[in-house]
Design a protein around this motif. Structure first.
Motif, PDB file in Angstrom:
ATOM      1  N   GLU A 101     -13.031   7.874  30.168  1.00  0.00           N
ATOM      2  CA  GLU A 101     -12.075   8.964  30.320  1.00  0.00           C
ATOM      3  C   GLU A 101     -11.689   9.548  28.965  1.00  0.00           C
ATOM      4  OE1 GLU A 101     -11.834   6.000  31.666  1.00  0.00           O
ATOM      5  OE2 GLU A 101     -12.115   6.400  33.813  1.00  0.00           O
ATOM      6  N   GLN A 102     -11.485   8.676  27.983  1.00  0.00           N
ATOM      7  CA  GLN A 102     -11.129   9.143  26.648  1.00  0.00           C
ATOM      8  C   GLN A 102     -12.285   9.901  25.996  1.00  0.00           C
ATOM      9  OE1 GLN A 102     -10.108   5.308  25.096  1.00  0.00           O
ATOM     10  NE2 GLN A 102      -7.923   5.527  25.555  1.00  0.00           N
ATOM     11  N   LEU A 103     -13.514   9.440  26.260  1.00  0.00           N
ATOM     12  CA  LEU A 103     -14.676  10.134  25.712  1.00  0.00           C
ATOM     13  C   LEU A 103     -14.767  11.555  26.256  1.00  0.00           C
ATOM     14  CD1 LEU A 103     -17.332  10.311  24.140  1.00  0.00           C
ATOM     15  CD2 LEU A 103     -18.460   9.177  26.078  1.00  0.00           C
ATOM     16  N   VAL A 104     -14.549  11.712  27.565  1.00  0.00           N
ATOM     17  CA  VAL A 104     -14.586  13.041  28.166  1.00  0.00           C
ATOM     18  C   VAL A 104     -13.515  13.928  27.534  1.00  0.00           C
ATOM     19  CG1 VAL A 104     -14.162  14.334  30.297  1.00  0.00           C
ATOM     20  CG2 VAL A 104     -15.618  12.294  30.341  1.00  0.00           C
ATOM     21  N   SER A 164     -10.556  16.940  35.012  1.00  0.00           N
ATOM     22  CA  SER A 164     -10.041  15.689  35.581  1.00  0.00           C
ATOM     23  C   SER A 164     -10.287  15.591  37.075  1.00  0.00           C
ATOM     24  CB  SER A 164      -8.542  15.561  35.295  1.00  0.00           C
ATOM     25  OG  SER A 164      -7.833  16.656  35.870  1.00  0.00           O
ATOM     26  N   ALA A 165     -10.520  16.742  37.741  1.00  0.00           N
ATOM     27  CA  ALA A 165     -10.772  16.730  39.179  1.00  0.00           C
ATOM     28  C   ALA A 165     -12.238  16.471  39.510  1.00  0.00           C
ATOM     29  CB  ALA A 165     -10.329  18.058  39.795  1.00  0.00           C
ATOM     30  N   LEU A 166     -13.100  16.502  38.491  1.00  0.00           N
ATOM     31  CA  LEU A 166     -14.525  16.283  38.720  1.00  0.00           C
ATOM     32  C   LEU A 166     -14.882  14.815  38.541  1.00  0.00           C
ATOM     33  CD1 LEU A 166     -16.051  19.270  36.681  1.00  0.00           C
ATOM     34  CD2 LEU A 166     -15.741  19.127  39.168  1.00  0.00           C
ATOM     35  N   PRO A 167     -15.933  14.342  39.211  1.00  0.00           N
ATOM     36  CA  PRO A 167     -16.445  13.013  38.912  1.00  0.00           C
ATOM     37  C   PRO A 167     -16.854  12.945  37.437  1.00  0.00           C
ATOM     38  CG  PRO A 167     -17.413  13.856  40.932  1.00  0.00           C
ATOM     39  CD  PRO A 167     -16.671  14.988  40.316  1.00  0.00           C
ATOM     40  N   PRO A 168     -16.752  11.770  36.788  1.00  0.00           N
ATOM     41  CA  PRO A 168     -17.002  11.679  35.346  1.00  0.00           C
ATOM     42  C   PRO A 168     -18.357  12.240  34.919  1.00  0.00           C
ATOM     43  CG  PRO A 168     -16.047   9.645  36.164  1.00  0.00           C
ATOM     44  CD  PRO A 168     -16.329  10.487  37.364  1.00  0.00           C
ATOM     45  N   GLN A 169     -19.424  11.909  35.684  1.00  0.00           N
ATOM     46  CA  GLN A 169     -20.747  12.387  35.286  1.00  0.00           C
ATOM     47  C   GLN A 169     -20.840  13.912  35.346  1.00  0.00           C
ATOM     48  OE1 GLN A 169     -20.123  10.108  37.601  1.00  0.00           O
ATOM     49  NE2 GLN A 169     -21.528   8.353  37.481  1.00  0.00           N
ATOM     50  N   ASP A 170     -20.119  14.528  36.278  1.00  0.00           N
ATOM     51  CA  ASP A 170     -20.144  15.986  36.372  1.00  0.00           C
ATOM     52  C   ASP A 170     -19.313  16.618  35.253  1.00  0.00           C
ATOM     53  OD1 ASP A 170     -21.761  15.902  38.621  1.00  0.00           O
ATOM     54  OD2 ASP A 170     -20.042  15.716  39.963  1.00  0.00           O
ATOM     55  N   SER A 171     -18.205  15.976  34.883  1.00  0.00           N
ATOM     56  CA  SER A 171     -17.447  16.452  33.723  1.00  0.00           C
ATOM     57  C   SER A 171     -18.319  16.436  32.482  1.00  0.00           C
ATOM     58  CB  SER A 171     -16.212  15.575  33.506  1.00  0.00           C
ATOM     59  OG  SER A 171     -15.326  15.637  34.597  1.00  0.00           O
ATOM     60  N   ALA A 172     -19.047  15.323  32.308  1.00  0.00           N
ATOM     61  CA  ALA A 172     -19.924  15.204  31.144  1.00  0.00           C
ATOM     62  C   ALA A 172     -21.035  16.254  31.186  1.00  0.00           C
ATOM     63  CB  ALA A 172     -20.527  13.805  31.088  1.00  0.00           C
ATOM     64  N   ALA A 173     -21.549  16.563  32.381  1.00  0.00           N
ATOM     65  CA  ALA A 173     -22.604  17.565  32.500  1.00  0.00           C
ATOM     66  C   ALA A 173     -22.109  18.930  32.043  1.00  0.00           C
ATOM     67  CB  ALA A 173     -23.107  17.629  33.937  1.00  0.00           C
ATOM     68  N   LEU A 174     -20.889  19.281  32.452  1.00  0.00           N
ATOM     69  CA  LEU A 174     -20.331  20.562  32.042  1.00  0.00           C
ATOM     70  C   LEU A 174     -20.117  20.604  30.529  1.00  0.00           C
ATOM     71  CD1 LEU A 174     -19.062  23.308  32.550  1.00  0.00           C
ATOM     72  CD2 LEU A 174     -16.916  22.150  33.132  1.00  0.00           C
ATOM     73  N   LEU A 175     -19.601  19.518  29.987  1.00  0.00           N
ATOM     74  CA  LEU A 175     -19.339  19.465  28.545  1.00  0.00           C
ATOM     75  C   LEU A 175     -20.641  19.485  27.752  1.00  0.00           C
ATOM     76  CD1 LEU A 175     -16.449  16.867  28.637  1.00  0.00           C
ATOM     77  CD2 LEU A 175     -16.257  19.264  27.964  1.00  0.00           C
ATOM     78  N   ALA A 176     -21.667  18.816  28.278  1.00  0.00           N
ATOM     79  CA  ALA A 176     -22.963  18.831  27.601  1.00  0.00           C
ATOM     80  C   ALA A 176     -23.527  20.244  27.554  1.00  0.00           C
ATOM     81  CB  ALA A 176     -23.933  17.892  28.311  1.00  0.00           C
ATOM     82  N   ARG A 177     -23.321  20.996  28.632  1.00  0.00           N
ATOM     83  CA  ARG A 177     -23.802  22.375  28.663  1.00  0.00           C
ATOM     84  C   ARG A 177     -23.046  23.233  27.643  1.00  0.00           C
ATOM     85  NH1 ARG A 177     -22.554  25.419  33.977  1.00  0.00           N
ATOM     86  NH2 ARG A 177     -23.415  23.478  34.823  1.00  0.00           N
ATOM     87  N   GLU A 178     -21.720  23.013  27.560  1.00  0.00           N
ATOM     88  CA  GLU A 178     -20.919  23.817  26.637  1.00  0.00           C
ATOM     89  C   GLU A 178     -21.215  23.469  25.176  1.00  0.00           C
ATOM     90  OE1 GLU A 178     -18.828  26.305  27.387  1.00  0.00           O
ATOM     91  OE2 GLU A 178     -19.480  26.104  29.475  1.00  0.00           O
ATOM     92  N   LEU A 179     -21.369  22.188  24.895  1.00  0.00           N
ATOM     93  CA  LEU A 179     -21.608  21.764  23.518  1.00  0.00           C
ATOM     94  C   LEU A 179     -23.045  22.013  23.076  1.00  0.00           C
ATOM     95  CD1 LEU A 179     -19.697  18.358  23.485  1.00  0.00           C
ATOM     96  CD2 LEU A 179     -19.208  20.279  21.974  1.00  0.00           C
ATOM     97  N   GLY A 180     -23.981  21.856  24.021  1.00  0.00           N
ATOM     98  CA  GLY A 180     -25.390  21.851  23.656  1.00  0.00           C
ATOM     99  C   GLY A 180     -25.814  20.428  23.347  1.00  0.00           C
TER     100      GLY A 180
END
Length: 536
Positions: A220-223, A241-257
């Motif tokens: 959670e802290q990593l996200v 916070s409403a998304l499952p952790p793996q989906d949160s990470a997927a969105l962040l990976a897309r935004e960060l590259g």
């Protein structure tokens, strides 16, 4: 609650502590291996490879606080007995040092630990007042440390690096039978797990909870940290916070590259100081480890006591060497890191071979789970597959393949996993997490004590005083065998004998360096002697 005395194999310069005792002499010289604990501006020069500290004794005291701005504080302790005053003088120095440490106020122990942790080596076992008397020192030092922990309320870590030293200290503790404030059920569990470890039946799975004690983020802290780095607008960040952790990470990976994401993981989870729990895990006589963590902290702790842990799948396993499987990748290979939903799904496909290793351990070993919530999708899938395989083969129902050490009672989660593993909580649901984590450390300390082979010091002369009559006779017979074997012999049989003798403390054991150079850090490896204390 009283403080606890831990005995652990580690490197004091890399173990996360609030205070560290550093051996010195009246000229304030320290071995260069201790320099990472001292402000660089206080190193005024070097004499005979030792570092000179630009401080002064105020009088006849034996303890000197090293000024500094960080959370960790070093204390210089005079351990060189030029007047031959014996072990009592050294023990008085340990008492004086711990009393001085207690006078420094610490409101928040490092990384949210429940109690302050004070680390020290086996004071005086190099060229200090206990050179050649390490067995006698341990027998008398451990009660002194327990008294100080009881009086001052902090925890103490006696840090040893030589296998002979660690085995001898654990033998002393087993003989005393005191020092662990644990309920009867956890003591019984420690005995069971210690026996399994001694017999080679135990494997370890550890998760992010272990590294949280070293200041690394949970999932959670990593996200949250990735969201901060990504610069997402507030509405999107709130919706994560409403998304499952793996989906949160997927969105962040897309935004960060992917490139920025990998760089973040490599830096955030790179080498650093490790927590007490990392060292306690690395010390256990276990050959197989699995983790979902990206960091190298358990490997670092193992390396610091001379264990060559091979990291799979990035290194080749070696016969007789322990290995660690990084199930979700490694920070030093950031392209391997598993974060997103898609990457998790690949574990059942392209990464199936890695999951198969854990399948095998659950079928052939008793797996001890530490620092994991047991909610990871991969763990759930693997446990289901193992359960299905056992049912297909008609295995008796009720077989459990492991033990989960949970911080707090969670009846629903325990019931969910009861067909696969036994869940043992460190305390009730309302116990503070830090207190539960500390009890877990105490439990690991007891497991380590009970599982340490009782013969690692058998041929180490510095510990002859610990042996009974039968062991002395055995040591003498093995000593004659050692005289008959050349260590550089090309014979395979001779090399097998040499390896056995080394495991029993001969030659390559910690005694090898005790009189040749400083040994307060208690290590036998030639390249580690920089931290063995010449003046200590």
């Amino acid at each position: 609650m009283n403080g606890h005395v831990f005995v652990v194999g580690a490197d004091l310069t890399r173990l996360s502590c609030d205070d560290v005792l550093v051996p010195t002499d009246r000229t304030l010289r320290v071995a260069p291996g201790w320099c990472p604990l001292l402000p660089p501006q206080l190193i005024s020069g070097h004499v005979d490879d030792d570092a000179c500290v630009a401080l002064e004794w105020a009088g006849g005291e034996r303890v000197l606080e090293v000024p500094g701005e960080g959370d960790r504080r070093a204390w210089l302790v005079d351990t060189v007995d030029d007047a031959d005053r014996g072990l009592d003088w050294l023990l008085d120095g340990a008492r004086e040092a711990l009393a001085a440490v207690a006078r420094r106020e610490v409101t928040r122990p490092a990384h949210g630990r429940a109690r302050r942790l004070v680390g020290l080596p086996a004071l005086g076992t190099g060229w200090g007042g206990a050179a050649g008397q390490r067995g006698a020192l341990l027998q008398q030092l451990l009660p002194v440390l327990r008294e100080a922990a009881h009086e001052h309320g902090f925890d103490v870590a006696l840090v040893l690096r030589g296998p002979s030293d660690l085995a001898a200290a654990q033998r002393v503790r087993r003989g005393e039978g005191v020092g662990w404030d644990l309920p009867d059920d956890l003591r019984a569990l420690a005995e069971q797990l210690g026996e399994k470890a001694r017999r080679g039946q135990l494997a370890i799975f550890f998760g992010a909870g272990l590294s949280a004690a070293a200041g690394l983020p949970t999932w959670e802290q990593l996200v949250a940290e990735l969201a901060e780095a990504s610069g997402l607008e507030d509405a999107l960040r709130k919706g994560l916070s409403a998304l499952p952790p793996q989906d949160s990470a997927a969105l962040l990976a897309r935004e960060l590259g992917r490139e920025r994401l990998e760089a973040f993981v490599k830096e955030r989870f790179g080498p650093g100081s490790y927590a007490l729990a990392h060292a306690l895990i690395a010390d256990l006589p276990v050959q197989e480890f699995v983790t979902t963590n990206y960091d190298p902290l358990v490997e670092q702790a193992a390396t610091d006591i001379g264990r060559d842990v091979r990291v799979l799948p990035f290194e080749e396993a070696a016969p007789g060497s322990p290995w660690l499987l990084k199930l979700h990748g490694d920070a030093s290979h950031p392209e391997s890191v598993v974060l997103t939903r898609e990457e998790y799904l690949q574990l059942g496909d392209t990464r199936a071979a890695l999951a198969g290793v854990l399948h095998s351990l659950l079928l052939t070993r008793h797996v001890l789970f530490v620092g994991t919530s047991m909610l990871d999708d991969d763990l759930i899938r693997i446990a289901h597959q193992v359960r299905s395989a056992l049912q297909l083969q008609g295995s008796p129902s009720g077989r459990r393949n492991g033990t989960v050490l949970a911080l707090r009672e969670d009846p629903a989660r325990a019931r969910l996993w009861e067909r696969d593993v036994e869940t043992v909580a460190m305390g009730p649901a309302d116990v503070p997490a830090a207190d539960a984590a500390r009890r877990l450390e105490v439990l690991l300390d007891l497991i380590g004590c009970l599982s340490t082979p009782p013969t690692g010091y058998l041929l180490d002369p510095a510990y002859r005083g610990l042996l009974d009559e039968e062991e002395c006779a055995l040591a003498a017979a093995l000593g004659r065998a050692a005289d008959a074997v050349r260590e550089d012999s090309g014979s395979a049989a001779a090399q097998e004998v040499v390896a056995l003798l080394r495991r029993l403390g001969h030659g390559g054991g910690a005694a090898d360096g005790a009189e040749q150079g400083p040994a307060d850090a208690s290590t036998s490896a030639q390249d580690d002697r920089a931290q063995e204390q010449r003046p200590g």
